[in-house]
Design an enzyme around this catalytic site. Structure first.
Site, PDB file in Angstrom:
ATOM      1  N   PHE A 688       1.185  -5.279 -18.912  1.00 52.69           N
ATOM      2  CA  PHE A 688       0.296  -6.437 -18.896  1.00 52.69           C
ATOM      3  C   PHE A 688       1.002  -7.785 -18.932  1.00 52.69           C
ATOM      4  O   PHE A 688       0.373  -8.800 -18.809  1.00 52.69           O
ATOM      5  CB  PHE A 688      -0.669  -6.370 -20.083  1.00 52.69           C
ATOM      6  N   SER A 689       2.305  -7.794 -19.178  1.00 53.38           N
ATOM      7  CA  SER A 689       2.929  -9.096 -19.332  1.00 53.38           C
ATOM      8  C   SER A 689       4.336  -9.141 -18.733  1.00 53.38           C
ATOM      9  O   SER A 689       4.961  -8.122 -18.499  1.00 53.38           O
ATOM     10  CB  SER A 689       2.963  -9.494 -20.806  1.00 53.38           C
ATOM     11  N   LYS A 705       6.483 -15.178 -22.890  1.00 49.05           N
ATOM     12  CA  LYS A 705       5.757 -14.082 -22.266  1.00 49.05           C
ATOM     13  C   LYS A 705       4.536 -14.612 -21.542  1.00 49.05           C
ATOM     14  O   LYS A 705       3.731 -15.337 -22.114  1.00 49.05           O
ATOM     15  CB  LYS A 705       5.328 -13.094 -23.349  1.00 49.05           C
ATOM     16  N   ASP A 805      -1.086  -0.660 -25.991  1.00 48.92           N
ATOM     17  CA  ASP A 805      -0.062  -0.029 -25.165  1.00 48.92           C
ATOM     18  C   ASP A 805       1.202   0.122 -26.004  1.00 48.92           C
ATOM     19  O   ASP A 805       2.108  -0.686 -25.902  1.00 48.92           O
ATOM     20  CB  ASP A 805       0.184  -0.920 -23.931  1.00 48.92           C
TER      21      ASP A 805
END
Ligand SMILES: *[C@@H]1O[C@H](CO)[C@@H](O)[C@H](O)[C@H]1NC(C)=O
Ligand SMILES: *[C@@H]1O[C@H](CO)[C@@H](O)[C@H](O)[C@H]1NC(C)=O
Ligand SMILES: *[C@@H]1O[C@H](CO)[C@@H](O)[C@H](O)[C@H]1NC(C)=O
Ligand SMILES: *[C@@H]1O[C@H](CO)[C@@H](O)[C@H](O)[C@H]1NC(C)=O
Ligand SMILES: *[C@@H]1O[C@H](CO)[C@@H](O)[C@H](O)[C@H]1NC(C)=O
Length: 953
Positions: A688-689, A705, A805
């Site tokens: 996601f990042s 981030k 996650d």
């Protein structure tokens, strides 16, 4: 406001001062109780209770009063992170109390005053201090003449139990599960002998079942599971004529299963799995039972013919024994679950019984020696959700009637000798998620209607004689995570594959032709790709190097040509048997590519020499001179990628979250935004990042981030809300958690600032080019650190902070011994309902996702424990969470069934270094296996995990 446990200092209070200032208008409560409650509210002021002292205590959260509000009868302070036991004794001043519940807190002791004071409350019936951190021996309970329910489960109490509970003459229910008690099973459990429920599971009790237990004639429930109990089960157990549940699982009991069990008319559940029981299954044992589990023993001979017929029977598990003979054909229509896998049963599967079995949901007969056909009337078993007949000698065709199983989710028929074609009716199985019919003799083509299976996540057809081309619409399987088609006779070109694929795509050993399709660039989450042993042509496309999740790429024995692109060091590449492939230029980035680099340099040198020869020496010299002159210019970013100079994102809002003065003076938003404009500053991408390294004017480095503001799956809501959430997270303070120090919002992204972790991720260190860099001491220290971070996050109030996650890719290393858990904000900002509907798209990475997420669709504390277990297994085995399409957790569980095999699980480089290390690894493995238990309820909580890890030291 979110706070985390550790220390919640209690205010000292002046009772009367407060008292004077509170107008007492309504309550009919006696003034002494009101006073006590106001005092209590001050003691607990710093917690999340928020009792409003200007209101009637009977209206306070957790307080229950008698009808008419004449007195307080119940106080329930469950789950408020209370860590000081000081307030407990003041509860005892409320002499009308019937129930005290302080479960789910962080209390470490029961004060003597409490035992003394509350022991005098004759009406106190229920005391619940479960799920705290109590240590030391069990206190002696004096008084408490009315106490019926005592729950001290899931603490860390230890020692023997002898007479401490004998004075509890009204005791009906005792729960001491999940502590560290040892010695013999206690027999003095209230002189009046009125005990009904006795739960002692998950402790260290030894010895046999004492005869005195049979004196407690009112017992309805006994749970002795997960102890070290041994010896036979006494026949006298039948004297417990009111017993309803008897659990003896996971001990060292031996001898025969006592036939006397069948005399207890009330017994509905008997579990004796995971022991050393031998001999036959006694006939009639299921006479009164609903539930029987005798799995993982050494029971032999055949299954009694009356075993499955009783009309109340719901669930029978005899798997992993040594049973022979055939399956009884008299099966009760009430049966919901039948598990007979991993025995030596033979003969056919009984037919013409399944039409009656309208409740049967789980049928597992795998790994036996069953013969004959798959009975077509299985198709009338309409509740069936799981059908596992794998690993037998079943022959004949796959009956089309199976298409009627409209609730089937898992079909496993692999490793039999089935023939014929895959019936088209299979496309009717609209809820199917796993289809495994590999290793049979099936022929014909793959029906294209199979692409209508919307929920299919795993499809395995490998090792058959399937021919024809792969259906074009296979890309319609948009939940598919794994596709195994290897070892068939498939022809034609490779069609577009489902973009959801993650675990593996295996098309090896077929007759496929044409190039590696461009559409593979859409497989952005794929981990293993095997195209070996086909007749593929063309080049290896460079977009494969951009699939960051790919860890294994097997292209051997094809007719590929051209230059091999340069892959990341974490990827294992096999290209042998492609005669026209040329190695590419490589820099010396990793030991693996170094060798490659050398031969390529030679090839290039030869090419360069030839060029010089044709163009002429003079031109060559002129070129090299001019390059030297223009060197100053070359220093500017001139590469195509970076031209024209990118403009940094426009800052809408930026705020510091940290209170740390050094970080506050170091962090420079403008500098950071310049850094994120260049892709060369990317150090890591997670699901996601994207992490950038930003060097601040002071010279210190930070992680910045980026999360995509515009991605529809994020739900930032207003900027204000986002800020508030981040402020809370920024206040967390734990050395094993990456807490945001600052943030910046731009139009389409949010940027969070963190301390820099120079060693990268645990994944890179463990499985990347640094292989073997981690000795056991570092791995152990990482395990403990991550456990500390997680139990901190799970202990936060008002509720645990869950990780969406959790994987080794999200654990950063400040040093080889200091891990930090990253991406802690995801659960706050991601909205799973906006994803494509498959939870696996959002909830973590394949290999770390607990099996129950498939049904619950909800991220849980126990789910995080599972993911942590996988990380422990990575540390122990050195293997990634998924390799060659097999999940590490499943592999470890199946290899751990027999303890003598445990050695094979370990990373040999580490476990062979010393006996002490090996024994420590064994202890950590036990913890890991507990964490990855398929049943979420059976997993330990993080507090206990941490404790067990520390005990392994
Ligand atoms: C509780 O504590 C807060 C500060 O932590 C204080 O402002 C408040 O007045 C206290 N309430 C009472 C009733 O003492
Ligand atoms: C407490 O209750 C009083 C009276 O109902 C009310 O006026 C006051 O706002 C409440 N205080 C809080 C902090 O909720
Ligand atoms: C008891 O107190 C509660 C909370 O103040 C109130 O809602 C309830 O009506 C009271 N009951 C009686 C019988 O007074
Ligand atoms: C004690 O509390 C726990 C958790 O809050 C609950 O599950 C359990 O049933 C309670 N035990 C009793 C005897 O009430
Ligand atoms: C490419 O490099 C590998 C080793 O990395 C070597 O085994 C192979 O022979 C090389 N192939 C060519 C064509 O140079």
């Amino acid at each position: 406001m979110k706070k985390c446990e550790e220390s919640i200092p209690l205010l000292h209070f002046s009772l009367f001062f407060i008292f004077l200032f509170c107008p007492l208008v309504f309550s009919e409560l006696p003034s002494n109780q009101r006073t006590t409650m106001i005092g209590l509210s001050n003691l607990l002021n710093k917690t999340d209770l928020s009792w409003n002292i200007s209101k009637d205590p009977c209206s306070w959260k957790g307080v229950t009063c008698s009808s008419g509000n004449y007195s307080i009868t119940e106080i329930s302070l469950s789950g408020f992170s209370l860590s000081s036991s000081d307030f407990l004794s003041s509860l005892c001043r409320i002499d009308s109390l019937m129930s005290i519940d302080v479960s789910n807190n962080a209390l470490t002791l029961i004060p003597e005053d409490f035992i003394k004071g509350c022991g005098e409350i004759g009406g106190l019936e229920r005391l619940n201090i479960s799920r705290n951190r109590l240590v030391g021996p069990l206190p002696t309970f004096q008084g408490f003449v009315g106490l019926k329910f005592l729950d001290l489960s899931f603490n860390s109490l230890n020692g023997n139990i002898s007479l401490q509970l004998d004075g509890l003459i009204a005791l009906k229910s005792l729960n001491l599960s999940g502590n560290k008690f040892n010695g013999l099973i206690p027999t003095n459990l209230g002189k009046a002998m009125v005990l009904e429920q006795l739960e002692l599971s998950v402790n260290g009790f030894e010895g046999g079942i004492p005869d005195q237990i049979m004196g407690y004639q009112n017992l309805t429930l006994i749970d002795f599971g997960e102890n070290k109990l041994s010896g036979p089960v006494p026949d006298r157990i039948k004297d417990l004529s009111k017993l309803e549940v008897l659990i003896l699982s996971s001990n060292k009991f031996s001898g025969q299963i006592p036939a006397a069990i069948s005399n207890i008319r009330t017994l509905s559940r008997f579990a004796a799995n995971q022991n050393n029981f031998k001999g036959t299954v006694p006939s009639g044992i299921t006479r009164f039972l609903k539930n029987l589990d005798l799995s993982y023993n050494k029971l032999s001979e055949s299954i009694p013919s009356d075993m499955l017929s009783p009309s109340n029977l719901q669930s029978v598990d005899l798997s992993y024994n040594l049973l022979k003979g055939s399956i009884p054909s008299n099966i009760s229509p009430s049966l919901v679950r039948l598990r007979l896998g991993s025995n030596s049963l033979d003969g056919p599967i009984p037919s013409s019984v399944f039409g009656k079995l309208q409740k049967l949901m789980y049928l597992e007969l795998d790994n036996n020696s069953l013969t004959g056909l798959i009975p077509p009337d299985l198709g009338s078993c309409l509740s069936l959700a799981l059908l596992n007949l794998a690993g037998n000698n079943l022959n004949g065709t796959l009956p089309g009637q199976l298409g009627n199983l409209s609730r089937l989710q898992v079909m496993k028929l692999q490793s039999n000798v089935l023939v014929g074609e895959i019936p088209v009716e299979i496309a009717q199985l609209q809820t199917l998620s796993t289809l495994n019919i590999s290793w049979n003799l099936l022929n014909g083509s793959i029906p294209s209607s199979i692409s209508s299976l919307r929920y299919l996540t795993n499809m395995n057809l490998q090792g058959n004689h399937l021919s024809g081309s792969i259906p074009n619409d296979i890309s319609g399987l948009d939940s598919l995570l794994e596709l195994q088609l290897g070892g068939n006779q498939l022809t034609g070109k490779i069609p577009r594959m489902p973009a959801s694929l993650q675990i593996a795509l295996n098309l090896s050993s077929n007759h496929l032709v044409g190039p590696i399709p461009f559409t593979f660039s859409l497989l952005t989450g794929l981990e293993v790709l095997d195209l070996s042993n086909n007749q593929l042509t063309g080049e290896i496309p460079t977009f494969l190097t951009e699939i960051r999740s790919l860890t294994r790429l097997v292209l051997s024995n094809n007719q590929l040509s051209g230059i091999i692109p340069e892959f990341g060091s974490w990827l294992t590449l096999d290209v042998k048997g492609n005669d026209h492939l040329i190695n590419a230029t490589t820099s010396n980035t990793s030991p693996k590519s170094a060798k490659k680099g050398k031969s390529v340099t030679t090839a290039l040198l030869i090419g360069f020499a030839a060029a010089l020869f044709t163009v002429g020496v003079v031109t060559g010299l002129a070129m090299s001179i001019s390059r030297r002159y223009y060197r100053v210019n070359d220093e500017q970013p001139q590469s195509a990628e970076d031209l024209p100079p990118p403009s940094p994102p426009q800052v809408i809002q930026g705020n510091l979250l940290t209170a740390n003065g050094i970080h506050r003076s170091n962090i420079d938003f403008t500098k950071a935004m310049e850094a994120v404009a260049y892709s060369k500053n990317i150090t890591l991408k997670t699901r996601f990042s994207t992490y950038y390294k930003a060097i601040m004017p002071s010279g210190s480095s930070y992680f910045v981030k980026r999360i995509n503001w515009s991605d529809k799956i994020f739900q930032f809501g207003s900027h204000d809300k986002f800020w508030r959430e981040l402020e809370v997270l920024g206040k967390l303070s734990n050395s094993n958690v990456m807490t945001p120090l600052a943030y910046v919002l731009s139009v389409d992204n949010a940027y969070l600032f963190y301390e820099f972790s120079p060693k990268g991720t645990l994944f890179d260190v463990l499985h990347g080019s640094l292989e073997n860099a981690l000795d056991w001491a570092s791995r152990y220290s990482i395990a403990v650190g991550v456990a500390q971070g997680l139990s901190f996050l799970q202990g936060c109030t008002p509720g645990p902070i869950l990780l969406l996650d959790l994987s080794s890719r999200n654990i950063m290393l400040k040093s080889l011994k200091e891990p930090q858990i990253g991406d802690i904000e995801l659960c706050k900002v991601i909205d799973p309902s906006k994803s494509t509907g498959s939870l696996s798209m959002v909830a973590g990475s394949v290999g770390y996702i607990p099996p129950e997420y498939a049904y619950t669709m909800r991220v849980t504390v126990a789910g995080n424990v599972y993911s942590f277990g996988v990380i422990l297994l990575e540390l122990l085995t050195g293997k990634p969470a998924v390799s060659e399409g097999t999940e590490l957790a499943k592999w470890a569980l199946s290899n751990s069934v027999r303890q003598e095999k445990w050695d094979h699980i370990f990373d040999p480089n580490i476990s062979r270094t010393s006996i002490a290390i090996r024994s420590q690894m064994l202890q950590v493995l036990k913890v890991a296996l507990g964490c990855v238990n398929v049943s979420p309820e059976a997993r330990p909580n993080m507090k206990n995990v941490l404790r067990m890890l520390l005990n392994a030291r």
